[in-house]
Design a protein around this motif. Sequence first.
Motif, PDB file in Angstrom:
ATOM      1  N   SER B 215      44.440 -40.959 -82.340  1.00 31.58           N
ATOM      2  CA  SER B 215      44.021 -41.463 -83.180  1.00 31.58           C
ATOM      3  C   SER B 215      43.209 -41.044 -84.094  1.00 31.58           C
ATOM      4  O   SER B 215      43.343 -40.629 -85.324  1.00 31.58           O
ATOM      5  CB  SER B 215      43.768 -42.905 -82.517  1.00 31.58           C
ATOM      6  OG  SER B 215      43.895 -43.811 -83.566  1.00 31.58           O
ATOM      7  N   ASP B 216      42.377 -40.835 -83.507  1.00 37.20           N
ATOM      8  CA  ASP B 216      40.793 -40.586 -84.552  1.00 37.20           C
ATOM      9  C   ASP B 216      40.691 -39.120 -85.440  1.00 37.20           C
ATOM     10  O   ASP B 216      40.775 -38.757 -86.531  1.00 37.20           O
ATOM     11  CB  ASP B 216      39.543 -40.504 -83.526  1.00 37.20           C
ATOM     12  CG  ASP B 216      39.057 -41.678 -83.411  1.00 37.20           C
ATOM     13  OD1 ASP B 216      39.690 -42.973 -83.739  1.00 37.20           O
ATOM     14  OD2 ASP B 216      38.568 -41.917 -82.138  1.00 37.20           O
ATOM     15  N   LEU B 217      41.595 -38.269 -84.265  1.00 37.85           N
ATOM     16  CA  LEU B 217      42.026 -36.485 -84.101  1.00 37.85           C
ATOM     17  C   LEU B 217      43.226 -37.099 -86.209  1.00 37.85           C
ATOM     18  O   LEU B 217      42.330 -36.312 -86.899  1.00 37.85           O
ATOM     19  CB  LEU B 217      42.456 -35.943 -83.993  1.00 37.85           C
ATOM     20  CG  LEU B 217      43.080 -34.647 -84.297  1.00 37.85           C
ATOM     21  CD1 LEU B 217      42.444 -34.144 -84.815  1.00 37.85           C
ATOM     22  CD2 LEU B 217      43.914 -34.002 -83.051  1.00 37.85           C
ATOM     23  N   ALA B 238      37.299 -36.774 -68.233  1.00 36.59           N
ATOM     24  CA  ALA B 238      36.608 -38.094 -67.271  1.00 36.59           C
ATOM     25  C   ALA B 238      37.115 -37.830 -65.781  1.00 36.59           C
ATOM     26  O   ALA B 238      37.857 -37.709 -65.798  1.00 36.59           O
ATOM     27  CB  ALA B 238      36.035 -39.499 -67.508  1.00 36.59           C
ATOM     28  N   LYS B 239      36.411 -38.180 -65.190  1.00 40.27           N
ATOM     29  CA  LYS B 239      36.344 -38.126 -63.624  1.00 40.27           C
ATOM     30  C   LYS B 239      37.338 -39.220 -63.539  1.00 40.27           C
ATOM     31  O   LYS B 239      37.498 -40.374 -63.695  1.00 40.27           O
ATOM     32  CB  LYS B 239      35.119 -37.898 -63.137  1.00 40.27           C
ATOM     33  CG  LYS B 239      35.084 -37.906 -61.356  1.00 40.27           C
ATOM     34  CD  LYS B 239      33.811 -38.742 -60.639  1.00 40.27           C
ATOM     35  CE  LYS B 239      34.336 -38.196 -59.131  1.00 40.27           C
ATOM     36  NZ  LYS B 239      33.186 -38.471 -58.579  1.00 40.27           N
ATOM     37  N   GLY B 240      38.742 -38.864 -62.893  1.00 37.46           N
ATOM     38  CA  GLY B 240      39.390 -39.996 -62.815  1.00 37.46           C
ATOM     39  C   GLY B 240      40.846 -39.674 -64.204  1.00 37.46           C
ATOM     40  O   GLY B 240      41.683 -40.980 -63.505  1.00 37.46           O
ATOM     41  N   SER B 241      41.158 -39.189 -65.167  1.00 33.44           N
ATOM     42  CA  SER B 241      41.084 -39.453 -66.011  1.00 33.44           C
ATOM     43  C   SER B 241      42.447 -38.524 -66.486  1.00 33.44           C
ATOM     44  O   SER B 241      41.964 -36.891 -66.189  1.00 33.44           O
ATOM     45  CB  SER B 241      40.404 -39.753 -67.063  1.00 33.44           C
ATOM     46  OG  SER B 241      40.140 -41.050 -67.287  1.00 33.44           O
ATOM     47  N   THR B 242      43.217 -38.573 -66.218  1.00 29.50           N
ATOM     48  CA  THR B 242      44.277 -37.571 -66.714  1.00 29.50           C
ATOM     49  C   THR B 242      44.298 -37.226 -68.140  1.00 29.50           C
ATOM     50  O   THR B 242      43.904 -37.679 -68.628  1.00 29.50           O
ATOM     51  CB  THR B 242      45.883 -38.487 -66.387  1.00 29.50           C
ATOM     52  OG1 THR B 242      46.175 -39.612 -67.596  1.00 29.50           O
ATOM     53  CG2 THR B 242      46.094 -38.893 -65.068  1.00 29.50           C
ATOM     54  N   TRP B 243      45.052 -36.236 -68.675  1.00 26.31           N
ATOM     55  CA  TRP B 243      44.912 -35.706 -69.812  1.00 26.31           C
ATOM     56  C   TRP B 243      45.318 -36.487 -70.670  1.00 26.31           C
ATOM     57  O   TRP B 243      45.319 -36.464 -72.276  1.00 26.31           O
ATOM     58  CB  TRP B 243      45.175 -34.119 -70.176  1.00 26.31           C
ATOM     59  CG  TRP B 243      46.625 -33.990 -69.626  1.00 26.31           C
ATOM     60  CD1 TRP B 243      47.460 -33.872 -68.931  1.00 26.31           C
ATOM     61  CD2 TRP B 243      47.871 -34.084 -71.081  1.00 26.31           C
ATOM     62  NE1 TRP B 243      48.790 -34.320 -68.969  1.00 26.31           N
ATOM     63  CE2 TRP B 243      49.005 -34.159 -70.318  1.00 26.31           C
ATOM     64  CE3 TRP B 243      47.429 -34.342 -72.367  1.00 26.31           C
ATOM     65  CZ2 TRP B 243      50.576 -33.941 -71.161  1.00 26.31           C
ATOM     66  CZ3 TRP B 243      49.159 -34.458 -73.180  1.00 26.31           C
ATOM     67  CH2 TRP B 243      50.574 -34.502 -71.749  1.00 26.31           C
ATOM     68  N   LYS B 244      46.401 -37.115 -70.527  1.00 27.13           N
ATOM     69  CA  LYS B 244      46.760 -37.987 -71.404  1.00 27.13           C
ATOM     70  C   LYS B 244      46.234 -38.934 -71.834  1.00 27.13           C
ATOM     71  O   LYS B 244      46.411 -39.638 -72.392  1.00 27.13           O
ATOM     72  CB  LYS B 244      48.684 -38.827 -70.947  1.00 27.13           C
ATOM     73  CG  LYS B 244      49.826 -37.593 -70.923  1.00 27.13           C
ATOM     74  CD  LYS B 244      50.774 -38.756 -71.121  1.00 27.13           C
ATOM     75  CE  LYS B 244      51.963 -37.234 -70.832  1.00 27.13           C
ATOM     76  NZ  LYS B 244      52.726 -37.669 -70.235  1.00 27.13           N
ATOM     77  N   GLN B 245      45.550 -39.673 -70.539  1.00 25.95           N
ATOM     78  CA  GLN B 245      44.686 -40.833 -70.758  1.00 25.95           C
ATOM     79  C   GLN B 245      43.220 -40.300 -71.831  1.00 25.95           C
ATOM     80  O   GLN B 245      43.018 -40.943 -72.988  1.00 25.95           O
ATOM     81  CB  GLN B 245      43.522 -41.208 -69.682  1.00 25.95           C
ATOM     82  CG  GLN B 245      45.138 -42.094 -69.209  1.00 25.95           C
ATOM     83  CD  GLN B 245      44.473 -42.340 -67.419  1.00 25.95           C
ATOM     84  OE1 GLN B 245      44.011 -41.390 -66.828  1.00 25.95           O
ATOM     85  NE2 GLN B 245      44.938 -43.922 -66.897  1.00 25.95           N
ATOM     86  N   LEU B 247      43.565 -38.557 -74.033  1.00 27.45           N
ATOM     87  CA  LEU B 247      44.426 -37.787 -75.112  1.00 27.45           C
ATOM     88  C   LEU B 247      44.664 -39.133 -76.193  1.00 27.45           C
ATOM     89  O   LEU B 247      44.427 -39.371 -77.825  1.00 27.45           O
ATOM     90  CB  LEU B 247      44.899 -37.340 -75.474  1.00 27.45           C
ATOM     91  CG  LEU B 247      46.559 -36.957 -76.777  1.00 27.45           C
ATOM     92  CD1 LEU B 247      44.679 -35.803 -76.834  1.00 27.45           C
ATOM     93  CD2 LEU B 247      47.475 -36.552 -75.727  1.00 27.45           C
ATOM     94  N   THR B 248      44.726 -40.516 -75.822  1.00 26.82           N
ATOM     95  CA  THR B 248      44.681 -41.579 -75.825  1.00 26.82           C
ATOM     96  C   THR B 248      43.993 -42.591 -75.992  1.00 26.82           C
ATOM     97  O   THR B 248      44.017 -43.821 -76.360  1.00 26.82           O
ATOM     98  CB  THR B 248      46.364 -42.019 -75.093  1.00 26.82           C
ATOM     99  OG1 THR B 248      46.424 -42.583 -74.230  1.00 26.82           O
ATOM    100  CG2 THR B 248      47.397 -41.019 -76.005  1.00 26.82           C
ATOM    101  N   VAL B 303      53.427 -37.244 -77.865  1.00 20.70           N
ATOM    102  CA  VAL B 303      52.533 -38.075 -77.999  1.00 20.70           C
ATOM    103  C   VAL B 303      52.981 -39.570 -78.055  1.00 20.70           C
ATOM    104  O   VAL B 303      53.204 -39.343 -79.663  1.00 20.70           O
ATOM    105  CB  VAL B 303      51.691 -37.492 -77.783  1.00 20.70           C
ATOM    106  CG1 VAL B 303      50.274 -38.555 -78.052  1.00 20.70           C
ATOM    107  CG2 VAL B 303      50.909 -36.596 -77.314  1.00 20.70           C
ATOM    108  N   SER B 304      53.330 -40.773 -77.034  1.00 28.82           N
ATOM    109  CA  SER B 304      53.806 -41.990 -77.967  1.00 28.82           C
ATOM    110  C   SER B 304      52.097 -42.842 -78.740  1.00 28.82           C
ATOM    111  O   SER B 304      52.755 -43.650 -80.060  1.00 28.82           O
ATOM    112  CB  SER B 304      54.518 -42.478 -77.478  1.00 28.82           C
ATOM    113  OG  SER B 304      53.508 -42.881 -76.077  1.00 28.82           O
ATOM    114  N   ALA B 305      51.086 -42.539 -77.842  1.00 31.96           N
ATOM    115  CA  ALA B 305      50.669 -43.996 -78.403  1.00 31.96           C
ATOM    116  C   ALA B 305      50.113 -43.452 -79.675  1.00 31.96           C
ATOM    117  O   ALA B 305      49.512 -42.554 -80.419  1.00 31.96           O
ATOM    118  CB  ALA B 305      49.483 -43.264 -76.986  1.00 31.96           C
ATOM    119  N   LYS B 306      49.371 -44.090 -80.125  1.00 30.49           N
ATOM    120  CA  LYS B 306      48.765 -44.668 -81.631  1.00 30.49           C
ATOM    121  C   LYS B 306      47.459 -44.778 -81.640  1.00 30.49           C
ATOM    122  O   LYS B 306      46.750 -45.193 -82.445  1.00 30.49           O
ATOM    123  CB  LYS B 306      49.766 -45.391 -82.541  1.00 30.49           C
ATOM    124  CG  LYS B 306      50.797 -45.427 -82.357  1.00 30.49           C
ATOM    125  CD  LYS B 306      51.416 -46.484 -83.897  1.00 30.49           C
ATOM    126  CE  LYS B 306      53.408 -45.982 -83.738  1.00 30.49           C
ATOM    127  NZ  LYS B 306      53.639 -47.326 -84.670  1.00 30.49           N
TER     128      LYS B 306
END
Lengths: 311, 311
Positions: B215-217, B238-245, B247-248, B303-306
Amino acid sequence: VLGIWNFSNQMQIRRLGEKKLIQRLSGSIRTDRSVVKGIGDDCAVLRFSSTDYGLLACDMLVEGVHFMKKSPPAAVGWKGLGVNLSDVAAMGGKPRWAVVSLGLPPQTKTAYVDQLYKGLRRCAHRYGVNLVGGDTVRARQVVVNVALFGAVEKSRLVLRSQARAGDILMVTGRLGGSLASGKHLRFTPRLKEARSLVAHAKPHAMIDLSDGLFSDLGQLCRASRLGAWIESERIPCAKGSTWKQALTDGEDFELLLAVGPNEAESLFRWAKKHLNCRLTPIGRMRAKPKTVVVTRKGRPVRVSAKGFSHF
Amino acid sequence: VLGIWNFSNQMQIRRLGEKKLIQRLSGSIRTDRSVVKGIGDDCAVLRFSSTDYGLLACDMLVEGVHFMKKSPPAAVGWKGLGVNLSDVAAMGGKPRWAVVSLGLPPQTKTAYVDQLYKGLRRCAHRYGVNLVGGDTVRARQVVVNVALFGAVEKSRLVLRSQARAGDILMVTGRLGGSLASGKHLRFTPRLKEARSLVAHAKPHAMIDLSDGLFSDLGQLCRASRLGAWIESERIPCAKGSTWKQALTDGEDFELLLAVGPNEAESLFRWAKKHLNCRLTPIGRMRAKPKTVVVTRKGRPVRVSAKGFSHF
């Protein structure tokens, strides 16, 4: 580092009261040399340039407290900026840049927000303020927070703490009944009046009347380490207001001034011609600290009101 | 003058969404020559002195949205100032003076407010900010609004709108899962990192990551009238985060930079030695406007997240 908070102090802030809460929070705050005056006046006073001080103020308005659900949103926007303008006026300053944070319930109508911003823009335009940013967030009730940066020539800065014993107390406009009359949403911040007063004869001290004359005069006395006499017959009451209401009702957003006794007479005459609101002498500062005496027919009367407290 | 408002536009702001609401409100605002950049960057940029620009930002945090009832109040206070510091960092600036408005339910415990202020003071002390004033009012939920005035040398100002096609995109720290990990309450505003980065090799554009990288990009691209490529494998999770997380997810409060391709290599090597957080290249700016392409194993992915929207 920040840890889990413990419940060692279980007193509710409503038992403490607003003034004591603010004293408690501001007690341990340290500031550096850039701060001429921090917490404890209408605005913070900051080193800014060789000729001017910077002024910084903020005020938060909350639905159900400072305005009602049915209050016209344009008036709410006007008031959001106006209360800060009144703070800058009380320092003798000019407003410059404002940022606005809005807390809004998701079901708020776009028309409501449009109108709120219209009032804000109108007030900003009228008083030469630039709206330069903000934040909009979800909240359970409408919350309007405006922070305002202004400036004042060093020679024109007026604090609330510099009143002297013997000073004449004067107020602008008429007092009382502001909530009932709707003036609290549509008042004229006394910016022009304050600028022209200060240019003509600088008061020793000034404060804006937001919590009620009696309460705000108490603040001025405390800051100046003095007391005051008020002759209740002299208080200029708004239409429909008694002198007791004029003394204790909040949200007048007029100015209270302490003027040197030698300048008071000529300032009063000058104001009649040049000021677009009345300026009324209502009493005097006196040396005995912390006591505000209100007289009626020459005799002291008891005043119980403490002004508005949020908690 | 302000009249009774009418109900001509009955759409709720939750249907409009946060970005469109802000566009709508900021559309008709005029400013004078003192305003270099008004609404639309992390801070407003103001004419201040011959060498520096003034920076002004404000953020409102609301209980139940930006923090929970059970969040440690010291962390809430820290965050209240921290989010503004992150805004000043994104402009390459130094913070100076802050004012704090608190909305508090009357049954709030004094221990809660004490701790909240302790967190605020600690953050202010750590980053050289003067707390110079505020307002405390009654509200239904806890609301913390901080407005911050800072400054930046004219030569060091970085906007979000000056990225160029071909610039390398880099991020500080690691992204994702900030709400789950509690980082959103205890993050390090990247002030020192931004100051030292800008002094070493000034980025063309910078923005802080509050709504989520994607969103900020998007905001940076829109402001710069460009697009971008992101290689998802490169995003530092971050530890425990997927790339999708990564990213969004919102509230990372890291910085996203667009650096000239000729400076990127040396800046990256310099950062490894001198920056106390990682700096990771994740993609490039490209000429095609308004499109952010995210690739996985060399292929574009949807990527669907806004990003986070308040309404």
